[in-house]
Design a protein around this motif. Sequence first.
Motif, PDB file in Angstrom:
ATOM      1  N   ILE A  81       4.605   9.440  -3.471  1.00  0.00           N
ATOM      2  CA  ILE A  81       4.597  10.900  -3.410  1.00  0.00           C
ATOM      3  C   ILE A  81       3.217  11.454  -3.724  1.00  0.00           C
ATOM      4  CG2 ILE A  81       5.410  12.951  -4.652  1.00  0.00           C
ATOM      5  CD1 ILE A  81       8.179  11.506  -4.793  1.00  0.00           C
ATOM      6  N   GLU A  82       2.608  10.983  -4.799  1.00  0.00           N
ATOM      7  CA  GLU A  82       1.293  11.490  -5.179  1.00  0.00           C
ATOM      8  C   GLU A  82       0.242  11.174  -4.118  1.00  0.00           C
ATOM      9  OE1 GLU A  82       0.540   9.949  -9.077  1.00  0.00           O
ATOM     10  OE2 GLU A  82       1.903  11.388 -10.051  1.00  0.00           O
ATOM     11  N   ALA A  83       0.320   9.992  -3.521  1.00  0.00           N
ATOM     12  CA  ALA A  83      -0.640   9.617  -2.475  1.00  0.00           C
ATOM     13  C   ALA A  83      -0.454  10.474  -1.226  1.00  0.00           C
ATOM     14  CB  ALA A  83      -0.490   8.137  -2.137  1.00  0.00           C
ATOM     15  N   LEU A  84       0.786  10.764  -0.864  1.00  0.00           N
ATOM     16  CA  LEU A  84       1.054  11.598   0.312  1.00  0.00           C
ATOM     17  C   LEU A  84       0.603  13.038   0.069  1.00  0.00           C
ATOM     18  CD1 LEU A  84       4.576  10.198   1.255  1.00  0.00           C
ATOM     19  CD2 LEU A  84       2.476   9.939   2.604  1.00  0.00           C
ATOM     20  N   ASN A  85       0.887  13.557  -1.118  1.00  0.00           N
ATOM     21  CA  ASN A  85       0.456  14.921  -1.436  1.00  0.00           C
ATOM     22  C   ASN A  85      -1.054  15.076  -1.346  1.00  0.00           C
ATOM     23  OD1 ASN A  85       2.931  15.387  -4.111  1.00  0.00           O
ATOM     24  ND2 ASN A  85       3.134  15.597  -1.896  1.00  0.00           N
ATOM     25  N   LYS A  86      -1.794  14.047  -1.751  1.00  0.00           N
ATOM     26  CA  LYS A  86      -3.255  14.121  -1.750  1.00  0.00           C
ATOM     27  C   LYS A  86      -3.836  14.262  -0.347  1.00  0.00           C
ATOM     28  CE  LYS A  86      -4.158  11.660  -6.084  1.00  0.00           C
ATOM     29  NZ  LYS A  86      -4.688  10.432  -6.707  1.00  0.00           N
ATOM     30  N   VAL A  87      -3.115  13.789   0.665  1.00  0.00           N
ATOM     31  CA  VAL A  87      -3.630  13.895   2.039  1.00  0.00           C
ATOM     32  C   VAL A  87      -2.996  15.050   2.802  1.00  0.00           C
ATOM     33  CG1 VAL A  87      -4.216  11.446   2.139  1.00  0.00           C
ATOM     34  CG2 VAL A  87      -1.962  12.203   2.961  1.00  0.00           C
ATOM     35  N   ALA A 271       2.120  -3.370  -4.210  1.00  0.00           N
ATOM     36  CA  ALA A 271       2.367  -1.929  -4.332  1.00  0.00           C
ATOM     37  C   ALA A 271       1.169  -1.134  -3.815  1.00  0.00           C
ATOM     38  CB  ALA A 271       2.656  -1.573  -5.788  1.00  0.00           C
ATOM     39  N   TRP A 272      -0.015  -1.547  -4.179  1.00  0.00           N
ATOM     40  CA  TRP A 272      -1.229  -0.857  -3.722  1.00  0.00           C
ATOM     41  C   TRP A 272      -1.364  -0.940  -2.207  1.00  0.00           C
ATOM     42  CZ3 TRP A 272      -5.817  -2.917  -1.544  1.00  0.00           C
ATOM     43  CH2 TRP A 272      -6.883  -2.002  -1.443  1.00  0.00           C
ATOM     44  N   LYS A 273      -1.110  -2.139  -1.663  1.00  0.00           N
ATOM     45  CA  LYS A 273      -1.216  -2.329  -0.218  1.00  0.00           C
ATOM     46  C   LYS A 273      -0.152  -1.512   0.522  1.00  0.00           C
ATOM     47  CE  LYS A 273      -3.446  -5.201   1.676  1.00  0.00           C
ATOM     48  NZ  LYS A 273      -4.763  -5.158   2.348  1.00  0.00           N
ATOM     49  N   SER A 274       1.059  -1.528   0.017  1.00  0.00           N
ATOM     50  CA  SER A 274       2.135  -0.811   0.711  1.00  0.00           C
ATOM     51  C   SER A 274       1.953   0.697   0.604  1.00  0.00           C
ATOM     52  CB  SER A 274       3.504  -1.222   0.163  1.00  0.00           C
ATOM     53  OG  SER A 274       3.661  -0.870  -1.187  1.00  0.00           O
ATOM     54  N   ARG A 275       1.411   1.182  -0.506  1.00  0.00           N
ATOM     55  CA  ARG A 275       1.131   2.616  -0.631  1.00  0.00           C
ATOM     56  C   ARG A 275       0.120   3.056   0.433  1.00  0.00           C
ATOM     57  NH1 ARG A 275      -2.152   4.547  -5.754  1.00  0.00           N
ATOM     58  NH2 ARG A 275      -3.691   3.348  -4.554  1.00  0.00           N
ATOM     59  N   ASN A 276      -0.941   2.273   0.585  1.00  0.00           N
ATOM     60  CA  ASN A 276      -1.945   2.599   1.605  1.00  0.00           C
ATOM     61  C   ASN A 276      -1.350   2.546   3.005  1.00  0.00           C
ATOM     62  OD1 ASN A 276      -3.808   2.902  -0.410  1.00  0.00           O
ATOM     63  ND2 ASN A 276      -4.842   0.954  -0.052  1.00  0.00           N
ATOM     64  N   LYS A 277      -0.473   1.570   3.231  1.00  0.00           N
ATOM     65  CA  LYS A 277       0.174   1.439   4.536  1.00  0.00           C
ATOM     66  C   LYS A 277       1.039   2.667   4.838  1.00  0.00           C
ATOM     67  CE  LYS A 277       1.454  -1.088   8.182  1.00  0.00           C
ATOM     68  NZ  LYS A 277       0.503  -1.491   9.249  1.00  0.00           N
ATOM     69  N   VAL A 278       1.743   3.152   3.836  1.00  0.00           N
ATOM     70  CA  VAL A 278       2.593   4.337   3.999  1.00  0.00           C
ATOM     71  C   VAL A 278       1.759   5.552   4.377  1.00  0.00           C
ATOM     72  CG1 VAL A 278       3.953   6.016   2.676  1.00  0.00           C
ATOM     73  CG2 VAL A 278       4.510   3.585   2.563  1.00  0.00           C
ATOM     74  N   VAL A 279       0.674   5.785   3.658  1.00  0.00           N
ATOM     75  CA  VAL A 279      -0.179   6.940   3.936  1.00  0.00           C
ATOM     76  C   VAL A 279      -0.754   6.852   5.352  1.00  0.00           C
ATOM     77  CG1 VAL A 279      -2.305   8.145   3.294  1.00  0.00           C
ATOM     78  CG2 VAL A 279      -0.716   7.358   1.523  1.00  0.00           C
ATOM     79  N   TYR A 280      -1.256   5.677   5.710  1.00  0.00           N
ATOM     80  CA  TYR A 280      -1.841   5.495   7.044  1.00  0.00           C
ATOM     81  C   TYR A 280      -0.784   5.714   8.132  1.00  0.00           C
ATOM     82  CZ  TYR A 280      -3.858   3.255  11.139  1.00  0.00           C
ATOM     83  OH  TYR A 280      -4.285   3.004  12.413  1.00  0.00           O
ATOM     84  N   PHE A 281       0.401   5.165   7.928  1.00  0.00           N
ATOM     85  CA  PHE A 281       1.479   5.267   8.922  1.00  0.00           C
ATOM     86  C   PHE A 281       1.844   6.728   9.183  1.00  0.00           C
ATOM     87  CE2 PHE A 281       6.023   5.628   9.914  1.00  0.00           C
ATOM     88  CZ  PHE A 281       6.166   4.738  10.970  1.00  0.00           C
ATOM     89  N   PHE A 282       2.106   7.477   8.117  1.00  0.00           N
ATOM     90  CA  PHE A 282       2.527   8.859   8.306  1.00  0.00           C
ATOM     91  C   PHE A 282       1.385   9.726   8.848  1.00  0.00           C
ATOM     92  CE2 PHE A 282       6.125   8.023   5.248  1.00  0.00           C
ATOM     93  CZ  PHE A 282       7.133   8.224   6.179  1.00  0.00           C
ATOM     94  N   LYS A 283       0.166   9.505   8.389  1.00  0.00           N
ATOM     95  CA  LYS A 283      -0.964  10.279   8.933  1.00  0.00           C
ATOM     96  C   LYS A 283      -1.106  10.019  10.425  1.00  0.00           C
ATOM     97  CE  LYS A 283      -4.833  10.976   6.967  1.00  0.00           C
ATOM     98  NZ  LYS A 283      -6.167  10.794   6.366  1.00  0.00           N
ATOM     99  N   ASP A 284      -0.933   8.771  10.834  1.00  0.00           N
ATOM    100  CA  ASP A 284      -1.051   8.417  12.242  1.00  0.00           C
ATOM    101  C   ASP A 284       0.062   9.055  13.069  1.00  0.00           C
ATOM    102  OD1 ASP A 284      -2.119   6.805  14.491  1.00  0.00           O
ATOM    103  OD2 ASP A 284      -0.207   5.749  14.309  1.00  0.00           O
TER     104      ASP A 284
END
Length: 288
Positions: A81-87, A271-284
């Motif tokens: 959630i925090e990572a998604l909010n930041k972008v 966890a770190w890798k999957s968080r980055n993957k989530v952000v990249y996926f939704f941004k894309d």
Amino acid sequence: MRLTLVLFLLMSFNAAAFGLKIERKQLPYTNLVTMPVQSGEQTLTLAGELRVPRGYEEQKIPAVLVLHNSAGIDSTGRLYIEALNKVGIATLEIDMWGARGLSGGSGDRPETVHETLADTFAALKFLSNRSEIDPDKIGVMGFSWGGALTMLSATEQYASMFGGEYRFAAHIAHYPVCWAYSVIPEFAFENLTGAPVLIQAGQLDGYDAPDSCQNLVDGLQPSDKQYVDVKYYWGAQHAWDRLEPKWVVVDPFANQGAGGEVTLAPNRWAAWKSRNKVVYFFKDKFEM
């Protein structure tokens, strides 16, 4: 003595004295919200936390619905959630157990995942009608129990049954117990809506065999397979992104349906890798 004096002088001046500009972190607007949901013959009041990033007041922004695991809301969702909010992506995390007076865990949850599909689409409708949200850019992400909901919400069968005209634009399912979709008829993962689906799985997940998720995708019809991808995290167990103490649970769905114990263990690298993957996926997928 001279070094001590220099350090003292440096500590005596604040940042403004040096002409430094300090930017305060802009936390998202956070609202506790409720929405009605029809679950069988019951009308429930579903509660959730809606977080809307600041700085986007003049435009509609994407959003992601976050669906918790069998334990209920814990640290897992907040990691993403925090990572998604930041972008610039709004989030809504709902509490499916509170509305039903359940404490969670394999011993105190609804009998079937399908009982909470209504919650999933009630939340989608709620987000679609928010003035700050782009209704064409709403995704869903779930963990374990929530991951199963994410998978089923990507099928036309359940999207039509519970969502009517509403559809999610993108789906991410974390460790959604992949063996079940090839065995249990009610979990049939087919005739997809056409929205992209990402399955994130742990290679040591105690619910599945190491290749259960890949086998599921490989067995899809080409018309459905084109929308689904799998990402494995080697050495990761179930709930690798639940950054809390290791927990051993007993679940009838464990060990490919044989039942028994499952270890939920944090893995910070995964966890770190999957968080980055989530952000990249939704941004894309949201074309951000």
